[in-house]
Design a protein around this motif. Sequence first.
Motif, PDB file in Angstrom:
ATOM      1  N   ALA A 112       0.868  -1.244  -0.140  1.00 26.85           N
ATOM      2  CA  ALA A 112      -0.119   0.113   0.133  1.00 26.85           C
ATOM      3  C   ALA A 112       0.746   1.004  -0.077  1.00 26.85           C
ATOM      4  CB  ALA A 112      -0.857  -0.032   1.256  1.00 26.85           C
ATOM      5  N   THR A 113       1.952   1.422   0.816  1.00 25.96           N
ATOM      6  CA  THR A 113       2.696   2.429   0.946  1.00 25.96           C
ATOM      7  C   THR A 113       3.437   2.705  -0.475  1.00 25.96           C
ATOM      8  OG1 THR A 113       4.324   1.338   2.283  1.00 25.96           O
ATOM      9  CG2 THR A 113       2.901   2.728   3.557  1.00 25.96           C
ATOM     10  N   ASN A 114       4.011   1.493  -1.148  1.00 25.63           N
ATOM     11  CA  ASN A 114       4.801   1.699  -2.390  1.00 25.63           C
ATOM     12  C   ASN A 114       3.808   2.250  -3.201  1.00 25.63           C
ATOM     13  OD1 ASN A 114       7.146   0.881  -1.643  1.00 25.63           O
ATOM     14  ND2 ASN A 114       6.909  -1.254  -2.062  1.00 25.63           N
ATOM     15  N   TRP A 115       2.571   1.798  -3.840  1.00 19.88           N
ATOM     16  CA  TRP A 115       1.781   2.399  -4.515  1.00 19.88           C
ATOM     17  C   TRP A 115       1.359   3.654  -4.177  1.00 19.88           C
ATOM     18  CZ3 TRP A 115       2.706   1.017  -9.010  1.00 19.88           C
ATOM     19  CH2 TRP A 115       3.106  -0.261  -9.305  1.00 19.88           C
ATOM     20  N   GLY A 116       0.789   3.934  -2.823  1.00 22.81           N
ATOM     21  CA  GLY A 116       0.261   5.088  -2.413  1.00 22.81           C
ATOM     22  C   GLY A 116       1.295   6.096  -2.583  1.00 22.81           C
ATOM     23  N   LEU A 120       0.725   9.672  -5.011  1.00 21.94           N
ATOM     24  CA  LEU A 120       0.654  10.818  -4.200  1.00 21.94           C
ATOM     25  C   LEU A 120       1.721  11.821  -5.391  1.00 21.94           C
ATOM     26  CD1 LEU A 120       0.679  10.245  -0.728  1.00 21.94           C
ATOM     27  CD2 LEU A 120      -1.071  11.228  -1.821  1.00 21.94           C
ATOM     28  N   ALA A 121       2.854  11.239  -5.796  1.00 20.32           N
ATOM     29  CA  ALA A 121       3.819  11.758  -6.566  1.00 20.32           C
ATOM     30  C   ALA A 121       2.851  12.511  -7.793  1.00 20.32           C
ATOM     31  CB  ALA A 121       4.918  10.794  -6.986  1.00 20.32           C
ATOM     32  N   TRP A 122       1.926  11.577  -8.325  1.00 19.42           N
ATOM     33  CA  TRP A 122       1.328  12.038  -9.662  1.00 19.42           C
ATOM     34  C   TRP A 122       0.246  12.946  -9.235  1.00 19.42           C
ATOM     35  CZ3 TRP A 122       2.709  11.697 -14.414  1.00 19.42           C
ATOM     36  CH2 TRP A 122       3.670  10.892 -14.767  1.00 19.42           C
ATOM     37  N   LEU A 143       0.686  27.281  -0.832  1.00 19.97           N
ATOM     38  CA  LEU A 143       0.185  25.871  -1.449  1.00 19.97           C
ATOM     39  C   LEU A 143       1.025  24.695  -1.354  1.00 19.97           C
ATOM     40  CD1 LEU A 143      -1.863  24.463  -3.385  1.00 19.97           C
ATOM     41  CD2 LEU A 143      -0.422  25.291  -5.403  1.00 19.97           C
ATOM     42  N   GLY A 144       2.475  24.883  -1.219  1.00 19.31           N
ATOM     43  CA  GLY A 144       3.322  23.801  -0.878  1.00 19.31           C
ATOM     44  C   GLY A 144       3.203  23.335   0.446  1.00 19.31           C
ATOM     45  N   LEU A 145       2.925  24.159   1.324  1.00 21.34           N
ATOM     46  CA  LEU A 145       2.716  23.695   2.769  1.00 21.34           C
ATOM     47  C   LEU A 145       1.420  22.923   2.839  1.00 21.34           C
ATOM     48  CD1 LEU A 145       3.298  23.906   5.840  1.00 21.34           C
ATOM     49  CD2 LEU A 145       1.929  25.965   5.880  1.00 21.34           C
ATOM     50  N   LEU A 146       0.388  23.361   1.878  1.00 19.63           N
ATOM     51  CA  LEU A 146      -0.821  22.466   2.029  1.00 19.63           C
ATOM     52  C   LEU A 146      -0.644  21.320   1.440  1.00 19.63           C
ATOM     53  CD1 LEU A 146      -3.503  25.126   0.857  1.00 19.63           C
ATOM     54  CD2 LEU A 146      -3.138  23.995   3.289  1.00 19.63           C
ATOM     55  N   VAL A 147       0.194  21.307   0.432  1.00 16.64           N
ATOM     56  CA  VAL A 147       0.392  19.820  -0.415  1.00 16.64           C
ATOM     57  C   VAL A 147       1.106  18.950   0.763  1.00 16.64           C
ATOM     58  CG1 VAL A 147       1.968  18.848  -2.201  1.00 16.64           C
ATOM     59  CG2 VAL A 147       0.611  20.712  -2.766  1.00 16.64           C
ATOM     60  N   THR A 148       2.230  19.720   1.376  1.00 17.82           N
ATOM     61  CA  THR A 148       2.854  18.663   2.336  1.00 17.82           C
ATOM     62  C   THR A 148       1.938  18.108   3.248  1.00 17.82           C
ATOM     63  OG1 THR A 148       4.912  19.981   2.080  1.00 17.82           O
ATOM     64  CG2 THR A 148       4.737  18.772   3.953  1.00 17.82           C
ATOM     65  N   ILE A 149       1.090  18.902   3.876  1.00 19.50           N
ATOM     66  CA  ILE A 149       0.337  18.462   4.950  1.00 19.50           C
ATOM     67  C   ILE A 149      -0.575  17.325   4.509  1.00 19.50           C
ATOM     68  CG2 ILE A 149      -1.840  19.093   6.385  1.00 19.50           C
ATOM     69  CD1 ILE A 149      -0.242  22.077   6.635  1.00 19.50           C
ATOM     70  N   ALA A 150      -1.034  17.594   3.102  1.00 24.59           N
ATOM     71  CA  ALA A 150      -2.210  16.817   2.796  1.00 24.59           C
ATOM     72  C   ALA A 150      -1.295  15.469   2.409  1.00 24.59           C
ATOM     73  CB  ALA A 150      -2.587  17.423   1.281  1.00 24.59           C
ATOM     74  N   SER A 151      -0.089  15.517   1.800  1.00 23.05           N
ATOM     75  CA  SER A 151       0.658  14.235   1.822  1.00 23.05           C
ATOM     76  C   SER A 151       0.771  13.318   2.982  1.00 23.05           C
ATOM     77  CB  SER A 151       1.935  14.547   1.149  1.00 23.05           C
ATOM     78  OG  SER A 151       2.726  13.299   0.695  1.00 23.05           O
ATOM     79  N   ILE A 152       1.039  14.193   4.049  1.00 23.49           N
ATOM     80  CA  ILE A 152       1.277  13.485   5.202  1.00 23.49           C
ATOM     81  C   ILE A 152      -0.245  12.847   5.814  1.00 23.49           C
ATOM     82  CG2 ILE A 152       1.716  13.746   7.782  1.00 23.49           C
ATOM     83  CD1 ILE A 152       3.854  15.949   6.921  1.00 23.49           C
ATOM     84  N   ALA A 153      -1.215  13.623   5.775  1.00 24.71           N
ATOM     85  CA  ALA A 153      -2.484  13.074   6.222  1.00 24.71           C
ATOM     86  C   ALA A 153      -2.808  11.842   5.509  1.00 24.71           C
ATOM     87  CB  ALA A 153      -3.546  14.199   6.251  1.00 24.71           C
TER      88      ALA A 153
END
Length: 197
Positions: A112-116, A120-122, A143-153
């Motif tokens: 899951a983390t590999n495909w996840g 997320l990269a795409w 926007l970059g901060l939001l992208v980072t937070i969204a990626s972590i969440a």
Amino acid sequence: MPNLDHVLNFFSGVALLMAGRAEGLKRLDLSADGFWQSFSAMLVALPPVALSWIEFETSAPRTGTAAGYGAVPVYGAHALADFLAWTLPILILMLVAKRVGYSRKIVPLVVATNWGGALLAWVFAPYWLLMLALGPGNGLSALGLLVTIASIALTVRLIYMATGKDMAGAAIITIGMIVISLISYGAVMDLTGIRLI
């Protein structure tokens, strides 16, 4: 290397997991072959990840001694740092899985983390395109901060679902992945002398 249909199916599976739907696991290949095949997600993620390297190198041109580095060592350092940041957490998890009661969870977690990670990269590739087109600014920094937070969440949610709804484990694993990523980048910068972050 899986074909496009398989990749899209895996992406839909991890998207379902990120949305809190456990049936997403059924779309992933959790066999032994599927486990090893999931590492091809790194190649699937390579184009948008490389886009982030290009954006970094164009937004802050190297000066002085650093300007003497050619493209091959610079992008090679980026690739090595990202490879280590991707694989070291998995290796550590595999080594400690039995001790922490994750023996049965390690396969769905890794797949899951590999495909996840590839999904997320795409998903966040448009951000890097915007950065390349418009250059850094306050708006894009926010926007970059939001992208980072969204990626972590989304990563926490993905791991939470892949591990059978273990929130403490999901949080610890995600924090570990972030820490190991920073260590990986620091180690490669120390080794090569090339600034990467």
